[in-house]
Design a protein around this motif. Structure first.
Motif, PDB file in Angstrom:
ATOM      1  N   UNK A   3      -9.227  -1.906   6.367  1.00  0.00           N
ATOM      2  CA  UNK A   3      -9.353  -0.787   7.300  1.00  0.00           C
ATOM      3  C   UNK A   3      -8.468  -0.945   8.534  1.00  0.00           C
ATOM      4  N   UNK A   4      -7.397  -1.757   8.418  1.00  0.00           N
ATOM      5  CA  UNK A   4      -6.516  -1.968   9.582  1.00  0.00           C
ATOM      6  C   UNK A   4      -5.072  -1.971   9.114  1.00  0.00           C
ATOM      7  N   UNK A   5      -4.216  -1.248   9.832  1.00  0.00           N
ATOM      8  CA  UNK A   5      -2.785  -1.268   9.505  1.00  0.00           C
ATOM      9  C   UNK A   5      -2.031  -1.773  10.731  1.00  0.00           C
ATOM     10  N   UNK A   6      -1.304  -2.885  10.576  1.00  0.00           N
ATOM     11  CA  UNK A   6      -0.561  -3.466  11.696  1.00  0.00           C
ATOM     12  C   UNK A   6       0.933  -3.466  11.362  1.00  0.00           C
ATOM     13  N   UNK A   7       1.728  -3.734  12.407  1.00  0.00           N
ATOM     14  CA  UNK A   7       3.184  -3.794  12.199  1.00  0.00           C
ATOM     15  C   UNK A   7       3.533  -4.929  11.233  1.00  0.00           C
ATOM     16  N   UNK A   8       2.774  -6.042  11.340  1.00  0.00           N
ATOM     17  CA  UNK A   8       3.017  -7.181  10.430  1.00  0.00           C
ATOM     18  C   UNK A   8       2.826  -6.715   8.973  1.00  0.00           C
ATOM     19  N   UNK A   9       1.814  -5.906   8.788  1.00  0.00           N
ATOM     20  CA  UNK A   9       1.509  -5.379   7.462  1.00  0.00           C
ATOM     21  C   UNK A   9       2.678  -4.521   6.944  1.00  0.00           C
ATOM     22  N   UNK A  10       3.207  -3.662   7.835  1.00  0.00           N
ATOM     23  CA  UNK A  10       4.340  -2.806   7.428  1.00  0.00           C
ATOM     24  C   UNK A  10       5.548  -3.666   7.054  1.00  0.00           C
ATOM     25  N   UNK A  11       5.778  -4.727   7.840  1.00  0.00           N
ATOM     26  CA  UNK A  11       6.929  -5.596   7.546  1.00  0.00           C
ATOM     27  C   UNK A  11       6.740  -6.317   6.215  1.00  0.00           C
ATOM     28  N   UNK A  12       5.486  -6.706   5.935  1.00  0.00           N
ATOM     29  CA  UNK A  12       5.221  -7.366   4.639  1.00  0.00           C
ATOM     30  C   UNK A  12       5.499  -6.401   3.483  1.00  0.00           C
ATOM     31  N   UNK A  13       5.070  -5.156   3.669  1.00  0.00           N
ATOM     32  CA  UNK A  13       5.321  -4.146   2.625  1.00  0.00           C
ATOM     33  C   UNK A  13       6.824  -3.996   2.417  1.00  0.00           C
TER      34      UNK A  13
ATOM     35  N   UNK B 229     -10.448   9.452  -3.571  1.00  0.00           N
ATOM     36  CA  UNK B 229     -10.685   8.236  -4.354  1.00  0.00           C
ATOM     37  C   UNK B 229     -12.134   8.022  -4.691  1.00  0.00           C
ATOM     38  N   UNK B 230     -12.390   6.938  -5.397  1.00  0.00           N
ATOM     39  CA  UNK B 230     -13.764   6.621  -5.776  1.00  0.00           C
ATOM     40  C   UNK B 230     -14.407   5.837  -4.654  1.00  0.00           C
ATOM     41  N   UNK B 231     -14.020   4.548  -4.549  1.00  0.00           N
ATOM     42  CA  UNK B 231     -14.587   3.755  -3.460  1.00  0.00           C
ATOM     43  C   UNK B 231     -13.615   3.722  -2.292  1.00  0.00           C
ATOM     44  N   UNK B 232     -12.493   4.423  -2.443  1.00  0.00           N
ATOM     45  CA  UNK B 232     -11.389   4.220  -1.523  1.00  0.00           C
ATOM     46  C   UNK B 232     -11.346   5.125  -0.323  1.00  0.00           C
ATOM     47  N   UNK B 233     -12.174   6.170  -0.296  1.00  0.00           N
ATOM     48  CA  UNK B 233     -12.143   7.053   0.863  1.00  0.00           C
ATOM     49  C   UNK B 233     -12.612   6.231   2.059  1.00  0.00           C
ATOM     50  N   UNK B 234     -11.750   6.096   3.054  1.00  0.00           N
ATOM     51  CA  UNK B 234     -12.091   5.250   4.201  1.00  0.00           C
ATOM     52  C   UNK B 234     -11.205   5.597   5.383  1.00  0.00           C
ATOM     53  N   UNK B 235     -11.684   5.207   6.552  1.00  0.00           N
ATOM     54  CA  UNK B 235     -10.894   5.363   7.771  1.00  0.00           C
ATOM     55  C   UNK B 235     -10.141   4.054   8.014  1.00  0.00           C
ATOM     56  N   UNK B 236      -8.941   4.188   8.565  1.00  0.00           N
ATOM     57  CA  UNK B 236      -8.085   3.019   8.799  1.00  0.00           C
ATOM     58  C   UNK B 236      -7.605   3.067  10.241  1.00  0.00           C
ATOM     59  N   UNK B 237      -7.698   1.937  10.923  1.00  0.00           N
ATOM     60  CA  UNK B 237      -7.211   1.858  12.300  1.00  0.00           C
ATOM     61  C   UNK B 237      -5.697   1.654  12.253  1.00  0.00           C
ATOM     62  N   UNK B 238      -4.972   2.555  12.904  1.00  0.00           N
ATOM     63  CA  UNK B 238      -3.506   2.544  12.809  1.00  0.00           C
ATOM     64  C   UNK B 238      -2.901   1.799  13.991  1.00  0.00           C
ATOM     65  N   UNK B 239      -3.018   0.469  13.963  1.00  0.00           N
ATOM     66  CA  UNK B 239      -2.479  -0.350  15.061  1.00  0.00           C
ATOM     67  C   UNK B 239      -0.955  -0.411  14.998  1.00  0.00           C
ATOM     68  N   UNK B 240      -0.383   0.028  13.880  1.00  0.00           N
ATOM     69  CA  UNK B 240       1.083  -0.019  13.718  1.00  0.00           C
ATOM     70  C   UNK B 240       1.750   1.237  14.280  1.00  0.00           C
ATOM     71  N   UNK B 241       0.941   2.198  14.709  1.00  0.00           N
ATOM     72  CA  UNK B 241       1.486   3.499  15.127  1.00  0.00           C
ATOM     73  C   UNK B 241       2.384   4.108  14.050  1.00  0.00           C
ATOM     74  N   UNK B 242       1.987   3.910  12.808  1.00  0.00           N
ATOM     75  CA  UNK B 242       2.787   4.438  11.690  1.00  0.00           C
ATOM     76  C   UNK B 242       2.500   5.929  11.518  1.00  0.00           C
ATOM     77  N   UNK B 243       3.485   6.628  10.971  1.00  0.00           N
ATOM     78  CA  UNK B 243       3.300   8.045  10.630  1.00  0.00           C
ATOM     79  C   UNK B 243       2.862   8.099   9.171  1.00  0.00           C
ATOM     80  N   UNK B 244       1.705   8.693   8.896  1.00  0.00           N
ATOM     81  CA  UNK B 244       1.261   8.731   7.495  1.00  0.00           C
ATOM     82  C   UNK B 244       1.903   9.868   6.722  1.00  0.00           C
ATOM     83  N   UNK B 245       2.169   9.626   5.441  1.00  0.00           N
ATOM     84  CA  UNK B 245       2.599  10.705   4.551  1.00  0.00           C
ATOM     85  C   UNK B 245       1.351  11.339   3.938  1.00  0.00           C
ATOM     86  N   UNK B 246       1.524  12.180   2.929  1.00  0.00           N
ATOM     87  CA  UNK B 246       0.406  13.044   2.499  1.00  0.00           C
ATOM     88  C   UNK B 246      -0.765  12.335   1.812  1.00  0.00           C
ATOM     89  N   UNK B 247      -0.649  11.041   1.563  1.00  0.00           N
ATOM     90  CA  UNK B 247      -1.798  10.328   0.989  1.00  0.00           C
ATOM     91  C   UNK B 247      -2.926  10.153   1.986  1.00  0.00           C
TER      92      UNK B 247
END
Ligand SMILES: C[S@@+](CC[C@H](N)C(=O)[O-])C[C@H]1O[C@@H](n2cnc3c(N)ncnc32)[C@H](O)[C@@H]1O
Length: 509
Positions: free
Chosen positions: A341-351, A416-434
């Motif tokens: 439930x957390x998205x960070x800049x480190x996470x984006x760089x790993x992706x 989704x099935x179990x996947x509907x969830x809120x995510x904290x956007x610490x990366x200040x990322x712009x989400x696409x349509x997912x």
């Protein structure tokens, strides 16, 4: 009828192979325990004929034959079907040429029979709107206007038009049983559709199924049966949830829809107005006059690029194309790219290191000749492969102008099935349509709102506004997310209890 009878447990041909044809023609066969209950309801009109507008492999004909055998009734089977191959499957399943003589090979919706029918049963083809041609859509629009005096939203699936056409072909005092996906009462068009149905006909019963009892286990739909008669509307109807597959449903219909609460069936009487407001596929819900999520946050869908392959890329691709990074924003595309439930800049760089795109080419209206040469050349390539003519992109001026969003503090993975969830956007990322973007109305309350979003009551209440699919999957559209009811406990636990008092005062005025 002289043919061999099918028993409740005999199987019709499986819908397994020919998946693409199945989707195009909407061929999913109804199991016998469900077909028998539907046929029994429809034939309570004392009709001596049964009409199935979408015969397929003949599930309802087989069920009718079983019923005739049990009750010594004689019923004429009539129907329509567009696919001769489906009818040959009906024969493989035990129906005879004699049983099928009343079936016409024709399109029921756009070229249906002129006469009316006193007993109609159907599992109409479930074909989503994007698989319907523009020409057919035009004809369906015209048909709808003729039947209900209005048109329905362009996203309405084919099964709904089948339903409208069948209602229009129902004789006075006739009965109709239709099994359809839950979107029939959860889609954007549902209120218009059901207002007309419930003002015009009598809703006798609605049957829903738990995951264990789903009639179509291999298909991603949440099925609902509607039992409707051409009588004066009534203010109440019977609602049931089937917990197990088996003969219990037929028993319930034969016993006149009694209230029940046992391992197999849960059934009760509900107000039609409440059912319309709640959504007929959903269980009875107490009216919620309190605060909703939209009082604290506003929502928007994520950015639709029109072509992720072109506009969305990795850092290596940006560099290889010599594009300046200053024209990009960091973005997140797929919900499965975010674990937890957390998205960070480190996470984006790993992706990015794993080769997943996280850089979105985010151009404004600057004329192409004023952009850096490398971008001009890249856009030229896009033009050469026909991007400016693509459906979504075509509407933009200039075609490469990207939708803009402020980075939302919260993201919502809405499908989704179990996947509907809120995510904290610490990366200040712009989400696409997912994802949906969730913006707190008061930025100072961000921490409280985060607690509120993740409160178990709030998560549980998502199903009150969501569209439901098979195996418990849900989808929440942006406007629907704003309507999620908030419990007092959720507000208290999130440190927002002072707002309950304000709200009570407001309601008292
Ligand atoms: C979901 S299947 C149901 C078949 C069967 N009645 C059952 O319940 O198992 C729907 C059937 O409708 C047929 N169909 C699709 N479009 C049709 C149309 N416009 N008119 C008549 N039949 C159609 C398909 O070929 C398919 O066999």
């Amino acid at each position: 009828m002289t043919a061999t009878m099918l028993t409740t447990h005999q199987k019709l041909p499986s819908a397994g192979p020919r998946r693409e044809t199945l989707r195009e023609k909407g061929q999913f066969w109804t199991p016998q325990w469900v077909a028998e209950a539907m046929v029994t309801y429809a034939l309570r009109s004392h009709s001596d004929e049964l009409f199935d507008p979408a015969v397929g492999a003949g599930a309802f004909f087989a069920a009718a034959k079983n019923m005739c055998r049990r009750t010594s009734r004689n019923i004429r089977l009539i129907g329509t079907e567009i696919d001769a191959l489906a009818l040959s499957q009906a024969k493989d399943a035990g129906l005879t040429d004699d049983d099928l003589t009343g079936v016409e090979l024709r399109d029921f919706v756009l070229n249906g029979p002129d006469r009316r029918f006193p007993a109609i049963v159907a599992n109409p083809p479930y074909i989503r709107h994007h698989r319907i041609s523009a020409e057919t859509k035009g004809a369906l629009k015209y048909l709808t206007k003729q039947i209900i005096g209005k048109t329905l939203d362009g996203r309405t699936g084919y099964h709904v038009f089948f339903f409208l056409k069948a209602l229009e072909r129902l004789s006075s005092h006739g009965r109709l049983a239709f099994i359809m996906p839950a979107d029939t009462c959860e889609g954007v068009f549902a209120t218009t559709l059901w207002k007309w149905v419930l003002d015009t006909y009598r809703l006798d019963a609605v049957v829903t199924f738990t995951h264990d009892a789903t009639p179509f286990p291999s298909v991603d739909t949440n099925a609902v049966i509607f039992m409707i008669s051409a009588e004066h509307p009534r203010p109440a109807f019977q609602w049931c949830r089937c917990n197990q597959p088996g003969p219990f449903l037929l028993d319930w219909v034969e016993s006149g829809f009694p209230e029940a609460s046992n391992a197999s069936i849960f059934a009760l009487t509900r107000e039609v107005n409440e059912g319309l407001e709640t959504g007929l596929s959903r269980p009875l819900q107490e009216r919620h006059d309190g605060l909703v999520l939209g009082d604290f946050a506003c929502t928007m869908r994520g950015v639709a690029t029109g072509s992720n392959e072109f506009f969305f890329m990795t850092a290596a691709e940006v560099a290889a194309r010599n594009l300046p990074f200053s024209y990009f924003v960091r973005a997140i595309g797929r919900t499965r790219d975010v674990e937890g439930d957390m998205l960070t800049m480190k996470h984006l760089d790993e992706l990015d290191a794993e080769g997943r795109p996280t850089y979105l080419l985010s151009l404004g209206s600057t004329p192409i000749q004023n952009l850096p040469g490398s971008i001009q050349r890249y856009l030229q390539k896009g033009a050469e492969i026909g991007l400016p003519d693509r459906a979504l992109i075509k509407q933009r001026k200039p075609w490469y102008k990207m939708e803009k969003r402020e980075p939302p503090p919260f993201l919502f993975a809405y499908l989704g099935r179990r996947n509907t969830r809120f995510i904290r956007n610490k990366a200040n990322a712009i989400p696409l349509t997912g994802f949906l973007c969730v913006y707190p109305r008061e930025i100072e309350a961000e921490e409280n709102i985060w607690l509120l979003l993740n409160h178990p009551d709030t998560i549980a209440n998502l199903s009150r506004v969501a569209k439901s699919y098979g195996s418990g999957a849900i989808k929440v559209e942006p406007r629907a997310l704003e309507r999620v009811p908030l419990s007092n406990k959720a507000l208290e636990d999130s440190g927002l209890s002072h707002l309950i008092k304000n709200e009570q005062r407001r309601l008292a005025l």
